[in-house]
Design a protein around this motif. Structure first.
Motif, PDB file in Angstrom:
ATOM      1  N   GLY A  94       0.772  -1.242   0.000  1.00  0.00           N
ATOM      2  CA  GLY A  94       0.000   0.000   0.000  1.00  0.00           C
ATOM      3  C   GLY A  94       0.798   1.283   0.000  1.00  0.00           C
ATOM      4  O   GLY A  94       0.218   2.363   0.103  1.00  0.00           O
ATOM      5  N   ALA A  95       2.128   1.198  -0.125  1.00  0.00           N
ATOM      6  CA  ALA A  95       2.930   2.423  -0.184  1.00  0.00           C
ATOM      7  C   ALA A  95       2.642   3.174  -1.483  1.00  0.00           C
ATOM      8  O   ALA A  95       2.342   2.568  -2.511  1.00  0.00           O
ATOM      9  CB  ALA A  95       4.422   2.091  -0.101  1.00  0.00           C
ATOM     10  N   ASP A  96       2.709   4.500  -1.422  1.00  0.00           N
ATOM     11  CA  ASP A  96       2.462   5.322  -2.607  1.00  0.00           C
ATOM     12  C   ASP A  96       3.725   5.554  -3.421  1.00  0.00           C
ATOM     13  O   ASP A  96       3.659   5.850  -4.614  1.00  0.00           O
ATOM     14  CB  ASP A  96       1.888   6.685  -2.193  1.00  0.00           C
ATOM     15  CG  ASP A  96       0.518   6.547  -1.555  1.00  0.00           C
ATOM     16  OD1 ASP A  96      -0.452   6.385  -2.297  1.00  0.00           O
ATOM     17  OD2 ASP A  96       0.431   6.580  -0.314  1.00  0.00           O
ATOM     18  N   ASP A  97       4.878   5.436  -2.775  1.00  0.00           N
ATOM     19  CA  ASP A  97       6.136   5.715  -3.461  1.00  0.00           C
ATOM     20  C   ASP A  97       7.247   4.941  -2.760  1.00  0.00           C
ATOM     21  O   ASP A  97       7.109   4.529  -1.600  1.00  0.00           O
ATOM     22  CB  ASP A  97       6.429   7.218  -3.418  1.00  0.00           C
ATOM     23  CG  ASP A  97       7.307   7.683  -4.584  1.00  0.00           C
ATOM     24  OD1 ASP A  97       7.864   6.815  -5.284  1.00  0.00           O
ATOM     25  OD2 ASP A  97       7.437   8.893  -4.783  1.00  0.00           O
ATOM     26  N   TYR A  98       8.362   4.742  -3.459  1.00  0.00           N
ATOM     27  CA  TYR A  98       9.484   3.967  -2.933  1.00  0.00           C
ATOM     28  C   TYR A  98      10.764   4.692  -3.341  1.00  0.00           C
ATOM     29  O   TYR A  98      11.009   4.884  -4.535  1.00  0.00           O
ATOM     30  CB  TYR A  98       9.442   2.553  -3.515  1.00  0.00           C
ATOM     31  CG  TYR A  98      10.432   1.571  -2.931  1.00  0.00           C
ATOM     32  CD1 TYR A  98      10.026   0.617  -2.005  1.00  0.00           C
ATOM     33  CD2 TYR A  98      11.773   1.579  -3.311  1.00  0.00           C
ATOM     34  CE1 TYR A  98      10.913  -0.314  -1.478  1.00  0.00           C
ATOM     35  CE2 TYR A  98      12.676   0.666  -2.793  1.00  0.00           C
ATOM     36  CZ  TYR A  98      12.242  -0.288  -1.875  1.00  0.00           C
ATOM     37  OH  TYR A  98      13.124  -1.189  -1.364  1.00  0.00           O
ATOM     38  N   ILE A  99      11.547   5.103  -2.364  1.00  0.00           N
ATOM     39  CA  ILE A  99      12.761   5.866  -2.628  1.00  0.00           C
ATOM     40  C   ILE A  99      13.968   5.047  -2.173  1.00  0.00           C
ATOM     41  O   ILE A  99      14.001   4.550  -1.045  1.00  0.00           O
ATOM     42  CB  ILE A  99      12.753   7.218  -1.894  1.00  0.00           C
ATOM     43  CG1 ILE A  99      11.427   7.943  -2.127  1.00  0.00           C
ATOM     44  CG2 ILE A  99      13.926   8.082  -2.347  1.00  0.00           C
ATOM     45  CD1 ILE A  99      11.282   9.219  -1.319  1.00  0.00           C
ATOM     46  N   ILE A 100      14.948   4.912  -3.049  1.00  0.00           N
ATOM     47  CA  ILE A 100      16.135   4.112  -2.741  1.00  0.00           C
ATOM     48  C   ILE A 100      17.245   4.991  -2.165  1.00  0.00           C
ATOM     49  O   ILE A 100      17.575   6.036  -2.714  1.00  0.00           O
ATOM     50  CB  ILE A 100      16.633   3.388  -4.001  1.00  0.00           C
ATOM     51  CG1 ILE A 100      15.547   2.429  -4.521  1.00  0.00           C
ATOM     52  CG2 ILE A 100      17.921   2.614  -3.717  1.00  0.00           C
ATOM     53  CD1 ILE A 100      15.878   1.783  -5.843  1.00  0.00           C
ATOM     54  N   LYS A 101      17.807   4.569  -1.036  1.00  0.00           N
ATOM     55  CA  LYS A 101      18.948   5.252  -0.432  1.00  0.00           C
ATOM     56  C   LYS A 101      20.208   4.932  -1.239  1.00  0.00           C
ATOM     57  O   LYS A 101      20.354   3.810  -1.726  1.00  0.00           O
ATOM     58  CB  LYS A 101      19.158   4.787   1.013  1.00  0.00           C
ATOM     59  CG  LYS A 101      18.012   5.071   1.963  1.00  0.00           C
ATOM     60  CD  LYS A 101      18.353   4.490   3.336  1.00  0.00           C
ATOM     61  CE  LYS A 101      17.230   4.684   4.339  1.00  0.00           C
ATOM     62  NZ  LYS A 101      17.541   4.082   5.644  1.00  0.00           N
ATOM     63  N   PRO A 102      21.143   5.860  -1.329  1.00  0.00           N
ATOM     64  CA  PRO A 102      21.049   7.246  -0.844  1.00  0.00           C
ATOM     65  C   PRO A 102      20.268   8.119  -1.822  1.00  0.00           C
ATOM     66  O   PRO A 102      20.303   7.894  -3.026  1.00  0.00           O
ATOM     67  CB  PRO A 102      22.500   7.683  -0.776  1.00  0.00           C
ATOM     68  CG  PRO A 102      23.172   6.901  -1.861  1.00  0.00           C
ATOM     69  CD  PRO A 102      22.462   5.564  -1.911  1.00  0.00           C
ATOM     70  N   PHE A 103      19.551   9.082  -1.311  1.00  0.00           N
ATOM     71  CA  PHE A 103      18.811  10.027  -2.140  1.00  0.00           C
ATOM     72  C   PHE A 103      19.071  11.429  -1.605  1.00  0.00           C
ATOM     73  O   PHE A 103      19.436  11.610  -0.442  1.00  0.00           O
ATOM     74  CB  PHE A 103      17.312   9.720  -2.127  1.00  0.00           C
ATOM     75  CG  PHE A 103      16.736   9.614  -0.739  1.00  0.00           C
ATOM     76  CD1 PHE A 103      16.338  10.740  -0.044  1.00  0.00           C
ATOM     77  CD2 PHE A 103      16.596   8.374  -0.129  1.00  0.00           C
ATOM     78  CE1 PHE A 103      15.812  10.647   1.241  1.00  0.00           C
ATOM     79  CE2 PHE A 103      16.069   8.268   1.153  1.00  0.00           C
ATOM     80  CZ  PHE A 103      15.680   9.410   1.836  1.00  0.00           C
ATOM     81  N   SER A 104      18.883  12.408  -2.452  1.00  0.00           N
ATOM     82  CA  SER A 104      19.110  13.784  -2.016  1.00  0.00           C
ATOM     83  C   SER A 104      17.913  14.259  -1.202  1.00  0.00           C
ATOM     84  O   SER A 104      16.762  13.926  -1.520  1.00  0.00           O
ATOM     85  CB  SER A 104      19.306  14.704  -3.223  1.00  0.00           C
ATOM     86  OG  SER A 104      18.093  14.852  -3.935  1.00  0.00           O
ATOM     87  N   PRO A 105      18.144  15.017  -0.133  1.00  0.00           N
ATOM     88  CA  PRO A 105      17.041  15.545   0.669  1.00  0.00           C
ATOM     89  C   PRO A 105      16.068  16.379  -0.161  1.00  0.00           C
ATOM     90  O   PRO A 105      14.867  16.381   0.103  1.00  0.00           O
ATOM     91  CB  PRO A 105      17.760  16.412   1.716  1.00  0.00           C
ATOM     92  CG  PRO A 105      19.122  15.807   1.832  1.00  0.00           C
ATOM     93  CD  PRO A 105      19.456  15.364   0.440  1.00  0.00           C
ATOM     94  N   SER A 106      16.597  17.083  -1.180  1.00  0.00           N
ATOM     95  CA  SER A 106      15.716  17.899  -2.016  1.00  0.00           C
ATOM     96  C   SER A 106      14.758  17.019  -2.822  1.00  0.00           C
ATOM     97  O   SER A 106      13.614  17.401  -3.083  1.00  0.00           O
ATOM     98  CB  SER A 106      16.540  18.779  -2.963  1.00  0.00           C
ATOM     99  OG  SER A 106      17.389  17.994  -3.778  1.00  0.00           O
ATOM    100  N   GLU A 107      15.220  15.819  -3.221  1.00  0.00           N
ATOM    101  CA  GLU A 107      14.337  14.891  -3.926  1.00  0.00           C
ATOM    102  C   GLU A 107      13.217  14.429  -2.998  1.00  0.00           C
ATOM    103  O   GLU A 107      12.049  14.342  -3.397  1.00  0.00           O
ATOM    104  CB  GLU A 107      15.114  13.668  -4.421  1.00  0.00           C
ATOM    105  CG  GLU A 107      14.221  12.629  -5.107  1.00  0.00           C
ATOM    106  CD  GLU A 107      14.939  11.326  -5.422  1.00  0.00           C
ATOM    107  OE1 GLU A 107      14.234  10.360  -5.805  1.00  0.00           O
ATOM    108  OE2 GLU A 107      16.171  11.262  -5.279  1.00  0.00           O
ATOM    109  N   LEU A 108      13.560  14.137  -1.748  1.00  0.00           N
ATOM    110  CA  LEU A 108      12.557  13.718  -0.778  1.00  0.00           C
ATOM    111  C   LEU A 108      11.507  14.808  -0.591  1.00  0.00           C
ATOM    112  O   LEU A 108      10.309  14.529  -0.602  1.00  0.00           O
ATOM    113  CB  LEU A 108      13.219  13.394   0.559  1.00  0.00           C
ATOM    114  CG  LEU A 108      12.251  13.037   1.697  1.00  0.00           C
ATOM    115  CD1 LEU A 108      11.550  11.716   1.412  1.00  0.00           C
ATOM    116  CD2 LEU A 108      12.994  12.968   3.034  1.00  0.00           C
TER     117      LEU A 108
END
Length: 229
Positions: A94-108
């Motif tokens: 049920g997650a709406d999005d999936y972000i892979i580390k490492p990611f930029s804080p601005s992307e988050l």
């Protein structure tokens, strides 16, 4: 002010996320354990959840599953796991999005902004929407944001409801995955076609009486999907 809960056991990452979100005008709380985070997100009112997968005691998958049973808020999963199966599993819960580390804080921050904006557009306009959609045994009440299959309510997430409504409003029309991505997630949210496929799978499980008989949502191989009337 929108409230965000971060459930992340790595303090450095959680604090960095909080700093950027604070500057962007959000009220942010942090929990460092899955057990405490689950209790807090269920008991308090938050507008969005940022959820790590690898957590002590209770992992992110279980938290996502439990939250989806009781709340309809955007959930952004973050993880160092890059395998496609982990992404599909997270979206499947049920997650709406999936972000892979490492990611930029601005992307988050950009993803948080986009998901909250779309959620506001969806919920903020409900009182002005009076139309209903009835197709065979399926009844979509757009004003109440509810779906019934042969009289029994199907509990959908926000994205599942948007996907269903998007296609059901134009029955027998073929929607490419790219078109559905733009219509439901928007141009400013970075998701791929696998995200659409997972949400369609979850949607079918909830509205199709026979999961092997795609009576409502038909797959058009190599193109996308069609809602049959």
């Amino acid at each position: 002010m929108k409230k965000i809960l971060i459930i992340e056991d790595e303090a450095v990452i959680a604090d960095l996320e909080k700093d950027y979100l604070d500057v962007s005008g959000y009220a942010v709380d942090i929990e460092y354990s899955g057990e405490k985070g689950l209790k807090r997100i269920l008991e308090e009112k938050y507008d969005l959840l940022i959820l790590d997968i690898m957590l002590p005691v209770v992992d992110g998958y279980e938290i996502c599953k439990q939250v989806r049973l009781k709340k309809d808020i955007p959930i952004l999963m973050v993880s160092a796991k890059q395998e496609e199966v982990n992404k599909i599993k997270g979206l499947g819960f049920g997650a709406d999005d999936y972000i892979i580390k490492p990611f930029s804080p601005s992307e988050l921050v950009a993803r948080v902004n986009a998901h909250l904006a779309r959620y506001d557009r969806l919920t903020g306009n409900r009182e002005h929407i009076k139309d209903e959609i009835r197709i065979r045994g399926l009844f979509i009440d757009k004003a109440a944001h509810r779906v019934f299959v042969n009289g029994t309510e199907a509990i959908l997430t926000g994205k599942e409801f948007e996907l269903l409504t998007c296609m059901a409003e134009y029955p027998n029309q073929v929607f490419s995955k790219e078109r559905l991505m733009k219509s439901v997630w928007g141009m400013d949210v970075m998701v791929d076609t696998a995200t659409v496929a997972v949400h369609i799978k979850n949607l079918r499980r909830k509205i199709e009486l026979d999961p092997f008989d795609k009576s409502y949502i038909e797959t058009i191989w190599g193109i996308g999907y069609r809602f049959t009337k």
